[in-house]
Design a protein around this motif. Sequence first.
Motif, PDB file in Angstrom:
ATOM      1  N   ASP A 100      -3.977  -0.441   3.430  1.00  0.00           N
ATOM      2  CA  ASP A 100      -3.978  -1.885   3.630  1.00  0.00           C
ATOM      3  C   ASP A 100      -5.226  -2.109   4.483  1.00  0.00           C
ATOM      4  OD1 ASP A 100      -3.606  -4.508   4.140  1.00  0.00           O
ATOM      5  OD2 ASP A 100      -1.569  -4.326   4.915  1.00  0.00           O
ATOM      6  N   THR A 154       5.193  -1.138   4.597  1.00  0.00           N
ATOM      7  CA  THR A 154       4.715  -0.353   5.739  1.00  0.00           C
ATOM      8  C   THR A 154       5.874   0.324   6.469  1.00  0.00           C
ATOM      9  OG1 THR A 154       2.873  -1.873   5.905  1.00  0.00           O
ATOM     10  CG2 THR A 154       3.263  -0.470   7.793  1.00  0.00           C
ATOM     11  N   ASP A 161       0.080   3.775   2.156  1.00  0.00           N
ATOM     12  CA  ASP A 161       0.533   2.394   2.332  1.00  0.00           C
ATOM     13  C   ASP A 161      -0.559   1.489   1.752  1.00  0.00           C
ATOM     14  OD1 ASP A 161       2.016   0.213   3.091  1.00  0.00           O
ATOM     15  OD2 ASP A 161       1.299   0.190   5.168  1.00  0.00           O
ATOM     16  N   ASP A 174      -1.122  -1.909   9.315  1.00  0.00           N
ATOM     17  CA  ASP A 174      -0.430  -1.803  10.600  1.00  0.00           C
ATOM     18  C   ASP A 174       0.455  -0.571  10.711  1.00  0.00           C
ATOM     19  OD1 ASP A 174       1.048  -5.022   9.764  1.00  0.00           O
ATOM     20  OD2 ASP A 174       1.261  -3.084   8.789  1.00  0.00           O
TER      21      ASP A 174
HETATM   22 MG   LIG Z   1       2.218  -3.632   5.329  1.00  0.00          MG
END
Ligand SMILES: [Mg+2]
Length: 388
Positions: A172, A148, A253, A177
Amino acid sequence: MSDATRIYLTGSCEGFDRLKESLAQQPGLELVGSNEQPGAAGGALAGGHLDCVLHATSSSTLPAHELATIREYTRAPLLLVASREASSLLDEALSADVADVILLPALAENVVFAIRKATHGPRRAAAAGNREGRIVTVFSPKGGTGKTVIATNLAAALAKVEGRRTLLLDLDLQFGDTAIMLGIEPEKTIFDLVNAPGELDPDKLAGYTTKHPSGLDLLPAPLRPEDAELVTEAKLGRLIEVARVCYDAIIVDTSPFFHGPMLATLDRTDELLLICSLDVPTLKNVRLALGTLEMLSFPTARIKVVLNRANSKVGMKQREVEAALEQKVRYEVPSDRAVPLTVNKGAPAVVSDAGSDFARAIQAMAKGVLPAEEPKRGWKLRPSFARA
Ligand SMILES: [Mg+2]
Ligand SMILES: Nc1ncnc2c1ncn2[C@@H]1O[C@H](COP(=O)(O)OP(=O)(O)OP(=O)(O)O)[C@@H](O)[C@H]1O
């Protein structure tokens, strides 16, 4: 990367093995693999970046079930192969989702011609016009390796330093995040987008992304983990195709799993940044992941190993990583105090501490994934304008 037409073969019929052998000799064709059972070939069909699937049948009726199975995994043009006696199949097949029917025995040149016609037909033309943005997927089979941090900073560098239209897509899906690392409190997420009524198009996508001061657009992960499963592969596939029209780069991501959405993303990934670090369990899992990618027929040339925290003194050397993975490290990212400091501030290092070693490494990565000398692209709808 080779420009060969990537084909996969399923099913069986008389003469199919001979055809396989002669196709293997044809320049410009790459036989990615074959499996009699389409259902058992799911991984390769979904992840093999296929240009075409040849399905052979010895039945005299349309093998609708097998064709549907193939379609669950890939939208690549489908050619049906059958023996001459089955010519009654023709009309039925062509009105189904089959690009052409090849009746055996047939000259290899004629089969190659049919493959060329199918792979350069309307779908290809549409693809050539639309599929412009580069899909860069940041993945590691291990949690906490820096996916990330790297994805957010890479996207910010592409947007701010390279001036590219950049979308950061947080897949994700349960515990994404990216938003928090960018200091963004999202009002809308990918969950809202894929569940909104109506066709997904560039205008609609623009209504669900959030702009970051670096210039990147973020499509965050669902706010609640339980909403993750509503982001289906089909919806995600469509989303990526639409994003490709609007952006120069789509940075994805991911979570450390090969689940359905990840396979749908891999199928469209131009560059896979595989994050590794100098520790034995991560190295073991990255090695396993390379094996899985090979099994999925993911093209090796698209895999770039990233060694995060490359300068850590932990009794393991980069060359040991390269020997274990049988792959060169393409990008090195140093361990840097700037990372946790900027993560906790919610401001990516490439923006808030651009002189740090970490930021410089990411800037070099941004130049590598989207080289400046790429030919200028035509006009694209800019989501931020569409929203205004
Ligand atoms: Mg991550
Ligand atoms: N190069 C680096 N230097 C210093 N700290 C780093 C570096 N890379 C990552 N970190 C730290 O490691 C932590 C984990 O990184 P990150 O959240 O990006 O990993 P991840 O692979 O996305 O994890 P997950 O699988 O849980 O999503 C972060 O808090 C970050 O501060």
